[in-house]
Every structure is written in structure tokens, then in C-alpha cells.
Design a protein around this motif. Structure first.
Motif, short mmCIF file in Angstrom:
data_model
loop_
_atom_site.label_atom_id
_atom_site.label_comp_id
_atom_site.label_asym_id
_atom_site.label_seq_id
_atom_site.Cartn_x
_atom_site.Cartn_y
_atom_site.Cartn_z
N ASP A 79 0.89 -1.20 0.00
CA ASP A 79 -0.10 0.06 0.09
C ASP A 79 0.90 1.24 -0.11
O ASP A 79 1.79 1.34 0.75
CB ASP A 79 -0.75 0.08 1.47
N ILE A 80 0.44 2.10 -0.72
CA ILE A 80 1.15 3.62 -0.59
C ILE A 80 0.51 4.38 0.49
O ILE A 80 -0.73 4.45 0.50
CB ILE A 80 0.87 4.37 -2.06
N ILE A 81 1.23 4.43 1.39
CA ILE A 81 0.93 5.48 2.60
C ILE A 81 0.99 6.93 2.31
O ILE A 81 0.14 7.57 2.63
CB ILE A 81 1.72 4.92 3.73
N LEU A 82 2.21 7.21 2.00
CA LEU A 82 2.54 8.65 1.90
C LEU A 82 3.29 8.93 0.58
O LEU A 82 3.80 8.23 0.12
CB LEU A 82 3.29 9.28 3.10
N TRP A 83 3.16 10.31 0.14
CA TRP A 83 3.87 10.54 -1.08
C TRP A 83 4.49 11.94 -0.79
O TRP A 83 3.80 12.69 -0.44
CB TRP A 83 2.70 10.58 -2.13
#
Length: 165
Positions: A95-99
Motif C-alpha cells: 500500500d502507498i501510505i504517503l507521497w
């Protein structure tokens, strides 16, 4: 697109072609080729009874969030992940959590991840590699979010309001 930095959460609670859940997470970390947290064991969420292996990675990429999501889904399929029950056993979950670009909301992707602030199994590994990264919604760092989540709450006092007659 310019180079971006992402915080990706990894989890597994089912053996696959790489071995035990911990081995599945380690193999996925190698594919992501970023700065990796230690792999930790955590209790399952939902109806699953299997312990999870969890980790986090900070990666740099020229991919947009949607392109990175598509790559993560390809990795999940290559590891043998099948769609099915929401809380079911899985070989790998990425999962992408932060960008580094802040926020994004599309029908298929929301960053920051909607539930990460309440999940110790995401915040603990993230704390090891990105303690100062700030949540663009709350402005709090990963360290502050983890501290809030894990802080001991005082027991309710027996003194105070009277609820009786």
C-alpha cells in the motif's frame, strides 16, 4: 513527472513461493529497492487468525502515484495474491501510505492512506525509517502519530460527575 518519494507499507500472513510471510515481505522489499524498515510481527485485523509480517519502505521513483500503484498491484499478482475477502489471508499486500507530493484522491487511490494513522503495524515500521515525515492532512510527523496511537490513556476516574439520583 519529477522524482517523488513514497512510503510503502508491506504485509503478509500467508506463505507463498518465497516461503513464510516474513520471507514474502523480505522478497518484496528487495523488489522495491528502497530504504527498508525491520520486518515486525503483528496481530491480524478483522476475522483472520494468522499473524502478519509487516514492514515499510521509502522509495524514490519517477512514477506518478497511479503508475506506482499499478506496479505494486503487478508485484502482488506475481507473488500470487488473489482478490477475494477483504480481511482474508494474503501472500503480500503493498500500500502507498504517503507521497512527497502530498495528497491525491481518485476512485482507485487515496494518499495518504485513509487508515494508516490508526494502524500500529504501519506506523511502527514507518517510524524506523521515516520518523519526521509529516502527514499532509494532520501536519503531524510519523513519530507524533505513533506516539499518539500508543500513548497510555489514564483510566477513567471514579470521581467527577454523578450519574445517580
Amino acid at each position: 513527472m519529477r522524482r517523488s518519494t513514497y512510503l510503502v507499507a508491506l504485509g503478509s500472513n500467508r506463505a507463498g513461493r518465497h516461503g513464510r510471510p516474513k520471507d514474502e515481505v523480505a522478497a518484496a522489499l528487495r523488489l522495491l529497492a528502497g530504504r527498508a524498515s525491520p520486518i515486525v510481527a503483528s496481530a491480524p485485523l478483522g476475522p483472520s487468525t494468522r499473524t502478519f509480517a509487516n514492514a515499510a519502505a521509502v522509495i524514490e521513483s519517477d512514477e506518478s502515484p497511479a503508475e506506482l500503484l499499478a506496479r505494486l498491484k503487478r508485484i502482488e499478482r506475481a507473488f500470487g495474491r488473489r482478490t477475494g475477502r477483504r480481511w482474508g489471508a494474503r501472500v503480500i499486500d503493498l500500500d502507498i501510505i504517503l507521497w512527497s507530493g502530498g495528497r491525491i484522491a481518485t476512485p482507485t487511490l487515496t494518499v495518504p492512506h485513509r487508515a494508516f494513522r490508526a494502524r500500529g503495524f504501519v506506523l511502527a515500521p514507518a517510524l524506523a525509517i521515516a520518523p519526521a515525515w509529516r502527514d499532509p492532512v494532520t501536519g503531524l510527523s510519523v513519530r507524533q502519530l505513533y506516539t499518539r496511537l500508543t500513548a497510555r490513556r489514564p483510566a477513567p476516574s471514579s470521581r467527577g460527575r454523578c450519574w445517580g439520583p
